[in-house]
Design a protein around this motif. Structure first.
Motif, PDB file in Angstrom:
ATOM      1  N   PRO A 202       0.809  -1.230   0.000  1.00  0.00           N
ATOM      2  CA  PRO A 202       0.000   0.000   0.000  1.00  0.00           C
ATOM      3  C   PRO A 202       0.840   1.277   0.000  1.00  0.00           C
ATOM      4  CG  PRO A 202      -0.603  -1.457   1.835  1.00  0.00           C
ATOM      5  CD  PRO A 202       0.621  -2.029   1.204  1.00  0.00           C
ATOM      6  N   SER A 203       0.328   2.302  -0.670  1.00  0.00           N
ATOM      7  CA  SER A 203       0.964   3.629  -0.644  1.00  0.00           C
ATOM      8  C   SER A 203       0.208   4.457   0.394  1.00  0.00           C
ATOM      9  CB  SER A 203       0.861   4.315  -2.012  1.00  0.00           C
ATOM     10  OG  SER A 203       1.392   3.512  -3.015  1.00  0.00           O
ATOM     11  N   ASN A 204       0.596   4.269   1.657  1.00  0.00           N
ATOM     12  CA  ASN A 204      -0.208   4.873   2.731  1.00  0.00           C
ATOM     13  C   ASN A 204      -0.204   6.396   2.703  1.00  0.00           C
ATOM     14  OD1 ASN A 204      -1.156   2.435   3.863  1.00  0.00           O
ATOM     15  ND2 ASN A 204       0.870   2.081   4.746  1.00  0.00           N
ATOM     16  N   ASP A 205       0.950   6.985   2.384  1.00  0.00           N
ATOM     17  CA  ASP A 205       1.011   8.453   2.322  1.00  0.00           C
ATOM     18  C   ASP A 205       0.081   8.989   1.249  1.00  0.00           C
ATOM     19  OD1 ASP A 205       2.831   8.341   4.289  1.00  0.00           O
ATOM     20  OD2 ASP A 205       4.595   8.794   3.043  1.00  0.00           O
ATOM     21  N   TYR A 206       0.100   8.305   0.100  1.00  0.00           N
ATOM     22  CA  TYR A 206      -0.745   8.755  -1.007  1.00  0.00           C
ATOM     23  C   TYR A 206      -2.230   8.623  -0.632  1.00  0.00           C
ATOM     24  CZ  TYR A 206      -2.175   9.655  -5.783  1.00  0.00           C
ATOM     25  OH  TYR A 206      -2.743  10.211  -6.903  1.00  0.00           O
ATOM     26  N   ALA A 207      -2.536   7.517   0.086  1.00  0.00           N
ATOM     27  CA  ALA A 207      -3.932   7.285   0.509  1.00  0.00           C
ATOM     28  C   ALA A 207      -4.402   8.419   1.417  1.00  0.00           C
ATOM     29  CB  ALA A 207      -4.042   5.946   1.220  1.00  0.00           C
ATOM     30  N   GLU A 208      -3.494   8.827   2.307  1.00  0.00           N
ATOM     31  CA  GLU A 208      -3.857   9.903   3.233  1.00  0.00           C
ATOM     32  C   GLU A 208      -4.067  11.220   2.463  1.00  0.00           C
ATOM     33  OE1 GLU A 208      -1.573   9.641   6.902  1.00  0.00           O
ATOM     34  OE2 GLU A 208      -1.805  11.831   7.046  1.00  0.00           O
ATOM     35  N   GLN A 209      -3.136  11.446   1.548  1.00  0.00           N
ATOM     36  CA  GLN A 209      -3.203  12.670   0.742  1.00  0.00           C
ATOM     37  C   GLN A 209      -4.478  12.716  -0.106  1.00  0.00           C
ATOM     38  OE1 GLN A 209       0.244  12.830  -1.844  1.00  0.00           O
ATOM     39  NE2 GLN A 209      -0.829  14.186  -3.256  1.00  0.00           N
ATOM     40  N   MET A 210      -4.860  11.563  -0.685  1.00  0.00           N
ATOM     41  CA  MET A 210      -6.002  11.540  -1.608  1.00  0.00           C
ATOM     42  C   MET A 210      -7.325  11.209  -0.910  1.00  0.00           C
ATOM     43  SD  MET A 210      -4.875  12.414  -4.524  1.00  0.00           S
ATOM     44  CE  MET A 210      -6.248  12.018  -5.581  1.00  0.00           C
ATOM     45  N   GLY A 211      -7.237  10.765   0.354  1.00  0.00           N
ATOM     46  CA  GLY A 211      -8.468  10.474   1.087  1.00  0.00           C
ATOM     47  C   GLY A 211      -9.148   9.178   0.665  1.00  0.00           C
ATOM     48  N   TYR A 212      -8.357   8.134   0.457  1.00  0.00           N
ATOM     49  CA  TYR A 212      -8.978   6.804   0.262  1.00  0.00           C
ATOM     50  C   TYR A 212      -8.363   5.861   1.272  1.00  0.00           C
ATOM     51  CZ  TYR A 212      -4.762   5.267  -2.353  1.00  0.00           C
ATOM     52  OH  TYR A 212      -3.480   4.939  -2.725  1.00  0.00           O
ATOM     53  N   ARG A 213      -8.966   4.653   1.421  1.00  0.00           N
ATOM     54  CA  ARG A 213      -8.375   3.745   2.400  1.00  0.00           C
ATOM     55  C   ARG A 213      -8.120   2.376   1.788  1.00  0.00           C
ATOM     56  NH1 ARG A 213     -12.381   0.660   5.122  1.00  0.00           N
ATOM     57  NH2 ARG A 213     -14.324   1.107   4.031  1.00  0.00           N
ATOM     58  N   TYR A 214      -7.109   1.727   2.355  1.00  0.00           N
ATOM     59  CA  TYR A 214      -6.796   0.366   1.939  1.00  0.00           C
ATOM     60  C   TYR A 214      -7.623  -0.605   2.760  1.00  0.00           C
ATOM     61  CZ  TYR A 214      -2.940   1.858  -0.997  1.00  0.00           C
ATOM     62  OH  TYR A 214      -2.199   2.435  -1.989  1.00  0.00           O
ATOM     63  N   VAL A 215      -8.137  -1.637   2.087  1.00  0.00           N
ATOM     64  CA  VAL A 215      -8.920  -2.675   2.763  1.00  0.00           C
ATOM     65  C   VAL A 215      -8.398  -4.031   2.290  1.00  0.00           C
ATOM     66  CG1 VAL A 215     -11.002  -1.222   2.947  1.00  0.00           C
ATOM     67  CG2 VAL A 215     -10.662  -2.646   0.901  1.00  0.00           C
ATOM     68  N   SER A 216      -8.901  -5.098   2.890  1.00  0.00           N
ATOM     69  CA  SER A 216      -8.509  -6.433   2.417  1.00  0.00           C
ATOM     70  C   SER A 216      -9.195  -6.681   1.064  1.00  0.00           C
ATOM     71  CB  SER A 216      -8.968  -7.496   3.418  1.00  0.00           C
ATOM     72  OG  SER A 216     -10.392  -7.515   3.438  1.00  0.00           O
ATOM     73  N   LEU A 217      -8.696  -7.664   0.331  1.00  0.00           N
ATOM     74  CA  LEU A 217      -9.320  -7.965  -0.972  1.00  0.00           C
ATOM     75  C   LEU A 217     -10.784  -8.368  -0.777  1.00  0.00           C
ATOM     76  CD1 LEU A 217      -9.018  -8.282  -4.046  1.00  0.00           C
ATOM     77  CD2 LEU A 217      -8.294 -10.648  -3.650  1.00  0.00           C
ATOM     78  N   ASP A 218     -11.054  -9.180   0.251  1.00  0.00           N
ATOM     79  CA  ASP A 218     -12.442  -9.611   0.502  1.00  0.00           C
ATOM     80  C   ASP A 218     -13.350  -8.421   0.753  1.00  0.00           C
ATOM     81  OD1 ASP A 218     -11.729 -12.185   0.160  1.00  0.00           O
ATOM     82  OD2 ASP A 218     -11.973 -12.806   2.259  1.00  0.00           O
ATOM     83  N   GLU A 219     -12.856  -7.456   1.564  1.00  0.00           N
ATOM     84  CA  GLU A 219     -13.700  -6.274   1.853  1.00  0.00           C
ATOM     85  C   GLU A 219     -13.915  -5.460   0.587  1.00  0.00           C
ATOM     86  OE1 GLU A 219     -12.507  -3.815   5.197  1.00  0.00           O
ATOM     87  OE2 GLU A 219     -13.981  -2.266   4.631  1.00  0.00           O
ATOM     88  N   LEU A 220     -12.853  -5.348  -0.222  1.00  0.00           N
ATOM     89  CA  LEU A 220     -12.991  -4.595  -1.487  1.00  0.00           C
ATOM     90  C   LEU A 220     -14.062  -5.251  -2.370  1.00  0.00           C
ATOM     91  CD1 LEU A 220     -10.305  -2.970  -3.654  1.00  0.00           C
ATOM     92  CD2 LEU A 220     -11.860  -4.563  -4.757  1.00  0.00           C
ATOM     93  N   LEU A 221     -14.000  -6.581  -2.465  1.00  0.00           N
ATOM     94  CA  LEU A 221     -14.958  -7.274  -3.337  1.00  0.00           C
ATOM     95  C   LEU A 221     -16.387  -7.102  -2.841  1.00  0.00           C
ATOM     96  CD1 LEU A 221     -13.060 -10.627  -4.114  1.00  0.00           C
ATOM     97  CD2 LEU A 221     -13.119  -8.524  -5.455  1.00  0.00           C
ATOM     98  N   SER A 222     -16.558  -7.154  -1.514  1.00  0.00           N
ATOM     99  CA  SER A 222     -17.931  -7.111  -0.983  1.00  0.00           C
ATOM    100  C   SER A 222     -18.485  -5.690  -0.875  1.00  0.00           C
ATOM    101  CB  SER A 222     -17.994  -7.806   0.384  1.00  0.00           C
ATOM    102  OG  SER A 222     -17.162  -7.104   1.276  1.00  0.00           O
TER     103      SER A 222
END
Ligand code: NAI
Length: 362
Positions: A202-222
């Motif tokens: 994950p690109s955590n800094d970029y996520a913070e800057q852009m306002g999105y979050r990383y989730v598990s693949l299962d959570e993303l799919l559901s």
């Protein structure tokens, strides 16, 4: 296959420069043969590579025409030139394969390395280009563009069955947040979508800057209304969308793949559509890319040797479905991106013969 090589499982390219001991051929003597090259590109290359012995072929490089590369110091190819162990054996003078693409799974890079043949790629030329194609597929499906255009061409201006849906407020799940995935995220922001992402790194800094979050693949799919794939094909990502996890996908989701066909188990898309888990699918890449362009291909022995007939038939069934759109690995294909590809490929070749290879992948 590329994904068998664990050293490259992140599809990272070494952009650091280094002295190349094998580049004893000076640029004045170097013979470079280009394949899969269009007419306009020939002049473009000639202008930028004075002093090189250049040869151009519009067809792909394969076993049948390997003699055309016999004395080449370098070849420049695109993805349809399968550079196999057998082909490399026939090219003893070869020192560099400059693939004019980001992906390099069409080249046996392990074998090339064993033969001290460097492989260079074009790490970034089309992050916006592929991201724009991704949104072209998404919008074509969300606004039923194909059906709408076909209908009006028939002179029918009725709206029955043409209601689409807004992207604003919907959740897009981005699998692989590298160069293309990040551009998709920037575009999704513009559409005011909710963004979630899955990435092994994950690109955590970029996520913070852009306002999105990383989730598990299962959570993303559901949780995703739209799932879009931007990861390379590796051991880890092969069939990342499979029959096993298809039941986890949010009912009615749209699946988009502009990365590599092998990320999805083709059979499961068909089942996912049948069971109405997926409402629509947009693909620029297919699991077995020797899919049918002309029926005559089916008769060719080469075609039978290299293609999995079961997958081909499944893909044929897919292409025929109303809620599936397929483009022919065309996401990279913009004027600007093609110039960027040539510029980087020329630079890769020149730097190699100057003794400081760049963008080396093996
Ligand atoms: P990139 O290398 O910048 O990004 C790939 C991302 O995938 C990275 O963030 C990496 O950490 C992530 N990743 C690696 N392994 C993973 C795993 N196991 N699970 C989840 N994420 C993982 O690559 P870029 O430039 O964004 O391109 C992505 C893919 O798009 C390429 O690998 C290529 O297959 C495809 N492509 C398709 C084109 C087309 O015309 N359809 C043109 C150019 C690229």
């Amino acid at each position: 296959m590329f994904y068998e090589n664990k050293n490259f499982f992140r599809n990272e390219t070494k952009t650091t420069t280094f002295k190349n001991p094998k580049s004893i051929v000076t640029s004045k003597m170097a013979k470079v043969v280009f394949y899969e090259i269009e007419e306009w590109e020939k002049d473009y290359v000639r202008e930028r590579m004075p002093g090189y012995e250049l040869e151009f072929h519009e067809e792909k490089l394969d076993q049948n025409n390997s003699v055309t590369a016999r004395n080449a110091d370098a070849v420049a190819v695109f993805i349809y030139s399968e550079i196999t162990k057998e082909l490399l054996y026939k090219l003893p003078d070869l020192k560099l394969i400059a693939t004019m693409s980001t992906g390099f799974d069409h080249i046996d890079i392990k074998e090339a390395k064993g033969r001290s043949v460097l492989v260079s790629n074009v790490p970034s030329y089309g992050e916006n280009t592929v991201a724009e194609h991704t949104f072209a597929l998404i919008l074509t499906l969300s606004r039923k563009i194909v059906e709408s255009v076909e209908r009006t061409k028939r002179g029918d201006f009725s709206l029955d069955g043409l209601r689409g849906f807004d992207l604003k407020g919907k959740t897009i799940g981005v699998v692989g947040t590298g160069k293309i995935g990040k551009h998709v995220i920037r575009m999704a922001k513009g559409f005011e979508m909710n963004i979630i992402a899955y990435d092994a790194y994950p690109s955590n800094d970029y996520a913070e800057q852009m306002g999105y979050r990383y989730v598990s693949l299962d959570e993303l799919l559901s949780s995703s209304d739209i799932i879009t794939l931007h990861a390379p094909l590796t051991d880890q990502t092969h069939h990342i969308i499979s029959c096993q996890n298809m039941p986890k996908v949010k009912k009615g989701a749209i699946l988009i793949n502009t990365a590599r066909g092998g990320l999805i188990e083709t059979e499961c898309i068909i089942n996912g559509l049948k069971e109405k888990i997926l409402s629509a699918v947009g693909l620029d890449v297919l699991e077995d890319e020797c899919f049918i362009r002309e029926e005559k291909q089916l008769l060719a022995t080469e075609f039978l040797k290299t293609c999995d007939m079961k997958v081909i038939l499944q893909e044929h069934m897919l292409i025929d479905q109303d809620n599936v759109i397929v483009t022919p690995h065309n996401a990279f294909n913009s004027k600007e991106a093609l110039q960027r590809i040539l510029d980087t490929s020329i630079e890769n070749i020149k730097k190699f013969f100057e003794g400081t290879a760049v963008n080396v992948v093996n």
